[in-house]
Design an enzyme around this catalytic site. Structure first.
Site, short mmCIF file in Angstrom:
data_model
loop_
_atom_site.label_atom_id
_atom_site.label_comp_id
_atom_site.label_asym_id
_atom_site.label_seq_id
_atom_site.Cartn_x
_atom_site.Cartn_y
_atom_site.Cartn_z
N HIS A 1 0.95 -1.14 0.27
CA HIS A 1 -0.01 0.07 0.15
C HIS A 1 0.65 1.13 -0.28
CE1 HIS A 1 0.39 -0.04 4.55
NE2 HIS A 1 0.68 1.20 4.38
N ASP B 1 0.27 -7.71 1.26
CA ASP B 1 0.99 -6.57 1.40
C ASP B 1 1.84 -5.91 1.91
OD1 ASP B 1 0.55 -3.11 1.91
OD2 ASP B 1 -0.30 -3.35 4.32
N GLY C 1 3.50 6.29 7.83
CA GLY C 1 4.76 6.40 7.67
C GLY C 1 5.83 5.84 7.99
N ASN C 2 5.50 4.92 8.95
CA ASN C 2 6.58 3.73 9.46
C ASN C 2 6.04 2.28 8.77
OD1 ASN C 2 5.87 5.51 12.47
ND2 ASN C 2 7.61 3.91 11.81
N SER C 3 4.68 2.50 7.70
CA SER C 3 4.11 0.99 7.12
C SER C 3 4.79 0.75 6.16
CB SER C 3 2.94 1.92 6.08
OG SER C 3 2.45 1.68 7.08
N LEU D 1 -8.12 -23.76 -4.54
CA LEU D 1 -8.95 -24.99 -4.54
C LEU D 1 -10.61 -24.88 -4.71
CD1 LEU D 1 -8.81 -27.83 -3.52
CD2 LEU D 1 -10.17 -26.54 -1.18
N GLY D 2 -10.85 -23.05 -4.87
CA GLY D 2 -11.76 -22.78 -5.54
C GLY D 2 -13.05 -23.29 -4.71
N VAL D 3 -13.48 -22.70 -3.16
CA VAL D 3 -14.65 -23.28 -2.73
C VAL D 3 -14.51 -22.04 -1.39
CG1 VAL D 3 -14.34 -25.84 -1.89
CG2 VAL D 3 -13.18 -24.55 -0.58
N GLN D 4 -15.69 -21.89 -0.64
CA GLN D 4 -15.90 -20.21 -0.26
C GLN D 4 -15.89 -21.43 0.80
OE1 GLN D 4 -19.35 -17.80 -0.51
NE2 GLN D 4 -18.63 -17.86 -3.03
#
Length: 516
Positions: free
Chosen positions: A153, A183, A254-256, A311-314
């Site tokens: 980010h 991230d 700013g620490n990110s 895998l393709g699952v919820q």
């Protein structure tokens, strides 16, 4: 006289000694008498020291001194400046439509010209000036040849990147790759000399261990703060890599992208997020663990991107209510809420309601564990998955695919004039899809009693119930019948399969009249 004085002196001393001796004798006799008198009333009980409860005492550690640590690691931490071009649409978005086509002689023309905002006829005559925004973050060297780790980010949308060292040197950098799901991002700078760098820690820190954060908060490069690891395994709703370290070292904007060090000077985490009502430090910060960062950064360094198995699952957790509604003895595993079409899971024959227990003999208790394990394999890898279905445990081989790009979630709609049927025990009003004016399969929730059990479990208006206790439902009567059947079977909860937009999950709602 001299002899007499000495004699008198000795006598005085002796007399005092005798007097003291007599007093001690009387005191001793009195004490013995009291002891005897006390023995006549009740016996004296002696409690062994080992039988007495003692408070926990820990030897306090010496106060830490981080001077040597900071001197060693400070040159490895950098500020990251990111320059991004402001798009034409972004520049115009804040201008009301009435001002976008102003004539050249309008009084506000001067104002818009001063701020470089395109407008009026002049915009048609000449190309607009390019405008840029600049943001800042932190980062750190992980190799002597100039690779720098930061947050995704921080660099997102950037077109130019500049690394500012602890000595103030500015170095042009290029973006090697970034990964939104974790991230994390990797930059590369070129230099004539080798750079000082740090390594990721091999072992995760324990709760209570000291950490030192170094970064560029509010543009103040080289800032050092200290604290402890407050917790591990924090889930902050960021995605499949929700396994953050929580630290209380002061971390601000700013620490990110900056590092959190242990006392050995090893990076235990990459500072990524804070919790703050005001935007400033309140003692709750989150860092991506080194164990996660190492693999992601390695992939980015190798080919500039991260490929993950799919895998393709919820999926969702197996809660106590869900386990009870299915007749399970434990809450182990991960529940499959939906099998997506044309996916490895579909090809392998998985069904909604299956509970995945293991992947290659590794237990996966919960969605986060399963997602991380599957994502850790490369696409086209074959894995053995052990699962529960209708009381039986089976194993199948699945060839994983490549995780697709994220899709936007659609929202369900409801009809205010729908003819509803009330299911008292659940606290919801229902309608058929036709009555609700929805192009879906199942029964639409049109109203929810805020004090009912369904509301407590997160059911909202617009949700669509497709199954109750494993049986497909298309009318409110179907729902009521299956709820009543579950009650007759003595279930403490009834399991609903619910669709919200593009997401499907199982919800176990307690039954008021279930056996206790």
């Amino acid at each position: 006289m001299k002899l007499t004085k000495n004699t008198n002196s000795n006598v005085v001393s002796l007399s005092a000694a005798k007097t003291t001796s007599k007093r001690r004798s009387r005191l001793l006799n009195g004490t013995m008498a009291l002891a005897i008198a006390g023995a006549m009333v009740a016996p004296l009980t002696l409690v062994p020291a080992s039988a007495q409860a003692e408070p926990v005492r820990v030897k306090a550690p010496a106060m830490p001194n981080f001077v040597g640590l900071v001197d060693a690691v400070r040159p490895t931490v950098v500020s990251v400046r990111v320059r991004s071009e402001v798009k034409e649409d972004d520049r115009m978005s804040g201008i009301p439509p009435m001002f976008r086509d102003m004539p050249e002689d309008h009084p506000l023309q001067k104002f818009f010209r001063e701020f470089g905002i395109p407008h009026g006829e002049s915009q048609q005559k000449k190309a607009p000036r390019k405008r840029f925004d600049q943001s800042q973050g932190s980062g750190f060297f992980i190799s002597d040849d100039g690779f720098v780790v930061t947050n995704e980010h921080v660099v997102n949308g950037g077109t130019e990147f500049t690394i500012v060292t602890s000595e103030g040197d500015e170095l042009e950098a290029t973006l090697v790759g970034s990964d939104k799901r974790s991230d994390l991002a990797l930059l590369k700078v070129e230099g004539k000399e080798k750079f000082q760098y740090v390594a990721f820690a091999e072992e995760a820190p324990l709760v209570g261990e000291w950490v030192v954060a170094v970064g560029n908060p509010f543009g103040l490069g080289g800032t050092v703060t200290s604290g402890i690891v407050s917790a591990r395994g924090r889930d902050i709703g960021a995605g499949i890599y929700d396994d953050f370290l929580q630290i209380d070292a002061s971390v601000n904007r700013g620490n990110s992208g900056g590092p959190a060090f242990n006392v050995k000077g090893e990076v235990v985490g990459v500072n990524s997020a804070i919790v703050s009502p005001s935007g400033g430090n309140v003692g709750i910060a989150f860092a991506i663990p080194a164990q996660t960062a190492k693999k992601i950064i390695s992939d980015l360094k190798e080919d500039g991107s991260v490929t993950r198995g799919w895998l393709g699952v919820q999926i969702q957790p197996v809660t106590k209510d869900i386990a009870e509604s299915l007749g399970l003895d434990s809450e182990n595993g991960t529940l499959v809420a939906e099998v997506q079409g044309d996916t490895p899971a579909k090809a392998a024959g998985f069904q909604a309601g299956d509970i995945i227990l293991k992947v290659n003999d590794e237990e996966v208790n919960g969605p986060r564990e399963l997602a991380k394990v599957i994502a850790g394999y490369s696409p086209n890898t074959e894995v053995e998955i052990t699962y529960w279905r209708n009381g039986d445990i089976d194993t199948t081989t699945v060839k994983l695919g490549a995780i697709p790009e994220e899709k936007n979630q659609a929202s369900a709609t409801k009809s205010k004039d729908a003819n509803t049927a009330l299911v008292d025990s659940l606290g919801i009003e229902l309608a058929t899809a036709e009555q609700a004016g929805a192009d879906v399969e199942g029964v639409v929730v049109t109203q929810v009693d805020p004090d009912g059990p369904a509301a407590d479990k997160g059911i909202t208006p617009g949700s669509v119930i497709t199954e109750v206790a494993g049986i497909k439902v298309v009318t409110p009567t179907d729902v009521a019948e299956q709820v009543e059947k579950a009650r007759e079977q003595g279930r403490k909860a009834v399991l609903l399969r619910v669709t919200r937009g593009d997401n499907t999950l199982f919800v176990a709602i307690p039954l008021e009249n279930g056996d206790n």
